[in-house]
Scaffold this motif. Structure first.
Motif, PDB file in Angstrom:
ATOM      1  N   GLY A 236      -6.521  -6.908   5.142  1.00 53.16           N
ATOM      2  CA  GLY A 236      -6.176  -5.660   5.350  1.00 53.16           C
ATOM      3  C   GLY A 236      -7.200  -4.575   6.070  1.00 53.16           C
ATOM      4  N   SER A 237      -6.970  -3.571   6.434  1.00 55.76           N
ATOM      5  CA  SER A 237      -7.880  -2.537   6.909  1.00 55.76           C
ATOM      6  C   SER A 237      -8.598  -1.691   5.972  1.00 55.76           C
ATOM      7  CB  SER A 237      -7.060  -1.625   8.068  1.00 55.76           C
ATOM      8  OG  SER A 237      -6.585  -2.378   9.031  1.00 55.76           O
ATOM      9  N   ALA A 238      -9.872  -1.566   6.321  1.00 55.44           N
ATOM     10  CA  ALA A 238     -10.791  -0.685   5.309  1.00 55.44           C
ATOM     11  C   ALA A 238     -11.063   0.571   6.193  1.00 55.44           C
ATOM     12  CB  ALA A 238     -11.922  -1.403   4.738  1.00 55.44           C
ATOM     13  N   TYR A 239     -10.853   1.712   5.618  1.00 52.73           N
ATOM     14  CA  TYR A 239     -11.455   2.928   6.184  1.00 52.73           C
ATOM     15  C   TYR A 239     -12.373   3.770   5.470  1.00 52.73           C
ATOM     16  CZ  TYR A 239      -7.138   2.190   8.735  1.00 52.73           C
ATOM     17  OH  TYR A 239      -5.947   1.344   9.595  1.00 52.73           O
TER      18      TYR A 239
ATOM     19  N   GLY B 192      -5.628   2.255  -2.556  1.00 51.17           N
ATOM     20  CA  GLY B 192      -5.928   0.736  -2.173  1.00 51.17           C
ATOM     21  C   GLY B 192      -4.486  -0.067  -2.013  1.00 51.17           C
ATOM     22  N   VAL B 193      -4.966  -1.234  -2.412  1.00 48.79           N
ATOM     23  CA  VAL B 193      -3.860  -2.202  -2.323  1.00 48.79           C
ATOM     24  C   VAL B 193      -3.391  -2.317  -3.785  1.00 48.79           C
ATOM     25  CG1 VAL B 193      -3.394  -4.908  -2.060  1.00 48.79           C
ATOM     26  CG2 VAL B 193      -4.994  -3.530  -0.470  1.00 48.79           C
ATOM     27  N   SER B 194      -1.756  -2.734  -4.083  1.00 46.11           N
ATOM     28  CA  SER B 194      -1.267  -3.000  -5.345  1.00 46.11           C
ATOM     29  C   SER B 194      -0.605  -4.364  -5.183  1.00 46.11           C
ATOM     30  CB  SER B 194      -0.301  -1.863  -5.457  1.00 46.11           C
ATOM     31  OG  SER B 194      -0.661  -0.532  -5.500  1.00 46.11           O
ATOM     32  N   LEU B 195      -0.801  -5.144  -6.260  1.00 48.04           N
ATOM     33  CA  LEU B 195      -0.244  -6.458  -6.392  1.00 48.04           C
ATOM     34  C   LEU B 195       0.612  -6.471  -7.579  1.00 48.04           C
ATOM     35  CD1 LEU B 195      -3.043  -8.721  -5.029  1.00 48.04           C
ATOM     36  CD2 LEU B 195      -1.261  -7.782  -3.667  1.00 48.04           C
ATOM     37  N   ALA B 196       1.657  -7.023  -7.748  1.00 46.51           N
ATOM     38  CA  ALA B 196       2.482  -7.347  -8.962  1.00 46.51           C
ATOM     39  C   ALA B 196       2.977  -8.745  -8.986  1.00 46.51           C
ATOM     40  CB  ALA B 196       3.486  -6.010  -9.291  1.00 46.51           C
ATOM     41  N   ARG B 197       2.664  -9.452  -9.861  1.00 49.22           N
ATOM     42  CA  ARG B 197       3.184 -10.876 -10.359  1.00 49.22           C
ATOM     43  C   ARG B 197       4.489 -10.720 -11.341  1.00 49.22           C
ATOM     44  NH1 ARG B 197       0.093 -16.407 -11.298  1.00 49.22           N
ATOM     45  NH2 ARG B 197       1.842 -17.640 -11.783  1.00 49.22           N
ATOM     46  N   LEU B 198       5.668 -10.988 -10.923  1.00 51.24           N
ATOM     47  CA  LEU B 198       6.714 -11.227 -11.717  1.00 51.24           C
ATOM     48  C   LEU B 198       7.237 -12.684 -11.945  1.00 51.24           C
ATOM     49  CD1 LEU B 198       6.766  -8.329  -9.931  1.00 51.24           C
ATOM     50  CD2 LEU B 198       9.065  -8.578 -10.308  1.00 51.24           C
TER      51      LEU B 198
ATOM     52  N   SER C 127       0.757  -1.363  -0.112  1.00 50.04           N
ATOM     53  CA  SER C 127       0.026   0.061   0.138  1.00 50.04           C
ATOM     54  C   SER C 127       0.887   1.306   0.061  1.00 50.04           C
ATOM     55  CB  SER C 127      -0.906  -0.107   1.264  1.00 50.04           C
ATOM     56  OG  SER C 127      -1.891  -1.036   1.188  1.00 50.04           O
ATOM     57  N   PRO C 128       0.648   2.423  -0.373  1.00 48.80           N
ATOM     58  CA  PRO C 128       1.359   3.616  -0.682  1.00 48.80           C
ATOM     59  C   PRO C 128       1.698   4.106   0.969  1.00 48.80           C
ATOM     60  CG  PRO C 128      -0.914   4.209  -1.149  1.00 48.80           C
ATOM     61  CD  PRO C 128      -1.019   2.550  -1.071  1.00 48.80           C
ATOM     62  N   LEU C 129       2.934   4.596   0.973  1.00 51.74           N
ATOM     63  CA  LEU C 129       3.492   5.160   2.143  1.00 51.74           C
ATOM     64  C   LEU C 129       2.546   6.249   2.783  1.00 51.74           C
ATOM     65  CD1 LEU C 129       5.499   5.312   4.343  1.00 51.74           C
ATOM     66  CD2 LEU C 129       6.852   6.710   2.708  1.00 51.74           C
ATOM     67  N   ASP C 130       1.995   7.118   1.891  1.00 59.03           N
ATOM     68  CA  ASP C 130       1.113   8.332   2.499  1.00 59.03           C
ATOM     69  C   ASP C 130      -0.046   8.022   2.667  1.00 59.03           C
ATOM     70  OD1 ASP C 130       1.009   7.811  -0.312  1.00 59.03           O
ATOM     71  OD2 ASP C 130       1.428   9.943  -0.890  1.00 59.03           O
TER      72      ASP C 130
ATOM     73  N   PHE D 164      -3.191  -2.449   2.917  1.00 60.60           N
ATOM     74  CA  PHE D 164      -2.804  -3.612   2.772  1.00 60.60           C
ATOM     75  C   PHE D 164      -1.993  -4.263   4.066  1.00 60.60           C
ATOM     76  CE2 PHE D 164       1.090  -6.525   1.849  1.00 60.60           C
ATOM     77  CZ  PHE D 164       0.541  -7.619   1.428  1.00 60.60           C
ATOM     78  N   LYS D 165      -2.211  -5.226   4.624  1.00 59.55           N
ATOM     79  CA  LYS D 165      -1.395  -5.873   5.586  1.00 59.55           C
ATOM     80  C   LYS D 165      -0.705  -7.228   5.434  1.00 59.55           C
ATOM     81  CE  LYS D 165      -2.341  -2.692   8.469  1.00 59.55           C
ATOM     82  NZ  LYS D 165      -3.298  -2.826   9.830  1.00 59.55           N
ATOM     83  N   ASP D 166      -1.436  -8.086   4.729  1.00 61.27           N
ATOM     84  CA  ASP D 166      -0.856  -9.608   4.446  1.00 61.27           C
ATOM     85  C   ASP D 166      -1.537 -10.286   3.427  1.00 61.27           C
ATOM     86  OD1 ASP D 166       0.973 -11.664   5.066  1.00 61.27           O
ATOM     87  OD2 ASP D 166      -0.259 -12.575   6.689  1.00 61.27           O
TER      88      ASP D 166
END
Length: 592
Positions: free
Chosen positions: A108-111, A66-72, A54-57, A93-95
């Motif tokens: 994760g947590s939703a706000y 939101g949540v970012s996922l990347a498959r490599l 998730s973004p730092l800010d 995102f948490k896990d």
């Protein structure tokens, strides 16, 4: 006699008896789209990597809430990258985990305004959304720690915090479609921790100094608190190992590992090692040792570090990364593949970000290789004996049913994300050739194993191992990653015995027995010239095909009974793959 030439492939020079494994190596900066403090890594069954963050800010990141996922792929090439958002609300995102079938579960947590919820996502291997669930815990605040799966069960572990109650932990169980099954909350509890599904199907949850074990039905079995007169406290784990669990404790700039048995009793503790105030990543190696990565502090930097831990708690091969780069990374996670290739992902230190230092990165390298093109692993000399006195005290706990209310989730937006990874090591395309030459007697075959999982035969043969019987050149190539490597297997064989046989008598009387004069040999005829002469030296028959035979015909009429001279010139391919040329003559009797 066999002679084999080997060359160094990328960063690894190794020869195994039947299989040489090559690992692609890279070091990438992951600064786009937004720096993250939450990057984690998981691995698909085929070796592909999944990075989540998730973004730092945080909630201020309007461009990515939101949540970012990347498959490599195993070479570090991006297969897909997607961002998952929930309207104008924020998902943190948490896990995550990947099941054996390739499904991805994200926690994760939703706000939503001032409301804090728990969210769960289920995705397929392509990142397509299968389920999105929102749950209200009935409290004003929570921290979701970790997610674990076994069979058709999905477990999450975390913290609950109400207006007028002390901190409580929770275990919640869901089915494979993320439908809530049951939950338990218990106290006392602290703000940070992790939980796992235990080997017996129960659950183990750590929070601060507390460790709680629940049965598979959620009954509380035991709870302990970590006690010590010093400022050490549990920091990482639990990691399930044979006979118990391994955790990390931290205090005063040092960490150490310890093992407890299945009942929560101390088994051993390791020596201490210097560490920044971030938990180590822990995993169980197939050989029974444990692998830990963490950050060693020094000179205003955090150096990525690595060690092996024996099953008895001895620290093995403590090393720190030395390169031309300057690191200042927060928490790191790792994943090890079946070929002993290790991937470490790092995130920005949210409390001490330094723009001039490397923070967000993905580093892949062979676990047992200490030197590469742009780095080396140096021994970590500051491991010290562990004189920390600590123990575990059983405590009374309160456990009760936790009811989670599923909310109207609405829809999740899925957007394709474009990443631009900065490659630090120069891995321009290279071609490597390894020659393997062998000389064998004619009758002896050669059994060849492909040198690694990425190799295929250039002639599209699918055998592995492959039995080579004919002399010649056989090529196997791996066209993956930054290097194309080709093995050239050259089989040379001694000449085979290939006698050419001409019968000394035949009878072309159409009785179905010995009607033709045919040339025979144990090898493959490539060319044949057959000529027949009468007793006066006149040529009465000639043929120039490998299938040539004489049926007793003359130049104008059938040849009469008698003795004839048969001359043969031939070229044949023997069993070793070599061409042999020769000639033979003999008298042949024709009977009528």
């Amino acid at each position: 006699m066999k002679s084999t030439a080997f060359v160094c492939f990328l960063f690894l020079c190794a020869l195994l008896r039947h299989e040489t494994v090559f690992a692609q190596q890279f070091l990438k900066l992951l600064d786009n789209p937004a720096k993250s403090y939450a990057k984690q890594i998981a691995r698909f069954a085929n070796g592909d990597l999944l990075i989540g963050d998730s973004p730092l800010d945080g909630q201020a990141a309007g461009q990515n809430r939101g949540v970012s996922l990347a498959r490599l792929d195993p070479c570090g090439n991006e297969i897909w990258a997607k961002s998952y958002g929930w309207g104008t609300n924020y998902l943190e995102f948490k896990d995550f985990i990947i099941t054996n079938t390739g499904d991805i579960y994200v926690l994760g947590s939703a706000y939503r305004n001032f409301e804090e919820l728990i969210f769960l996502l289920k995705l397929n291997k392509n990142g397509d959304l299968l389920q999105f669930r929102l749950f209200n815990t009935g409290t004003i605040d929570h921290f979701t720690y970790s997610i674990s799966a076994k069979g058709n069960q999905v477990m999450v572990c975390g913290l609950l915090l109400g207006w007028d109650s002390q901190k409580e932990g929770f275990i919640a169980l869901f089915d494979e479609k993320l439908r809530f099954q049951w939950g338990k909350r218990f106290s006392p509890f602290e703000s940070f921790g992790a939980g796992i599904i235990a080997a017996d199907g129960g659950f183990l949850c750590r929070s601060g100094s507390f460790l709680a074990k629940l049965s598979s039905q959620g009954e509380l079995q035991w709870t302990t608190v970590f006690t010590t007169p010093t400022d050490f406290y549990p920091f990482a784990g639990p990691l399930a190992v044979p006979g118990g669990y391994v955790l990390e404790a931290y205090g005063n700039g040092f960490g150490f590992f310890y093992k407890i048995d299945l009942a929560g009793n101390l088994v051993w503790k390791s020596d201490q090692f210097p560490t920044a105030k971030y938990p180590a990543g822990l995993s169980l190696h197939p050989d029974g040792t444990m692998l830990a990565n963490w950050n060693s502090p020094g000179n205003g930097e955090n150096f990525p570090s690595l060690l092996r831990l024996s099953p008895e708690g001895a620290i093995l091969q403590p090393r720190k990364l030395v390169s031309s780069l300057s690191f200042n990374t927060g928490r790191t996670f790792h994943s090890l593949d079946k070929n002993n290739t290790l991937d470490i992902v790092g995130s920005t230190d949210p409390y001490n970000s330094k723009p001039d230092k490397v923070a967000d990165f993905l580093f892949q390298f062979p676990l047992d290789v200490t030197d590469g093109d742009c780095y080396r692993w140096e021994p970590l000399e500051t491991v010290v004996p562990n004189d920390i006195a600590f123990g575990f005290q059983s405590i009374d706990t309160i456990a009760q049913t936790e009811v989670m209310t599923e909310m109207n989730a609405g829809s999740v937006s899925v957007a394709v994300v474009q990443h631009s990874y900065a490659e630090i090591c120069d891995l321009s395309a290279r071609q490597q050739t390894i020659a393997v030459d062998t000389f064998l007697p004619c009758e002896e075959p050669w059994l060849v194993h492909l040198p690694g999982p990425g190799f295929t035969w250039d002639d599209e043969n699918l055998d592995n191992p492959r039995l080579l019987t004919m002399a010649g050149e056989y090529r196997a190539t791996d066209n993956g990653c930054a290097t194309s490597i080709t093995y050239v297997y050259t089989l040379r064989k001694g000449a085979c015995k290939c006698p050419v046989y001409i019968p000394n008598i035949f009878s072309p009387n159409q009785d179905g027995w010995n009607d033709r004069l045919e040339i025979s040999t144990g090898c493959a005829l490539q060319s044949l010239r057959l000529r027949v002469y009468d007793r006066w030296g006149n040529a009465i028959f000639e043929s120039n095909t490998p299938e040539a035979f004489w049926d007793g015909a003359g130049t104008q009429k059938p040849a009469m009974a008698g003795v004839y001279l048969v001359a043969v010139e031939y070229t044949l391919l023997d069993d070793s793959g070599q061409l042999q040329k020769g000639s033979v003559q003999r008298d042949v009797t024709l009977l009528r």
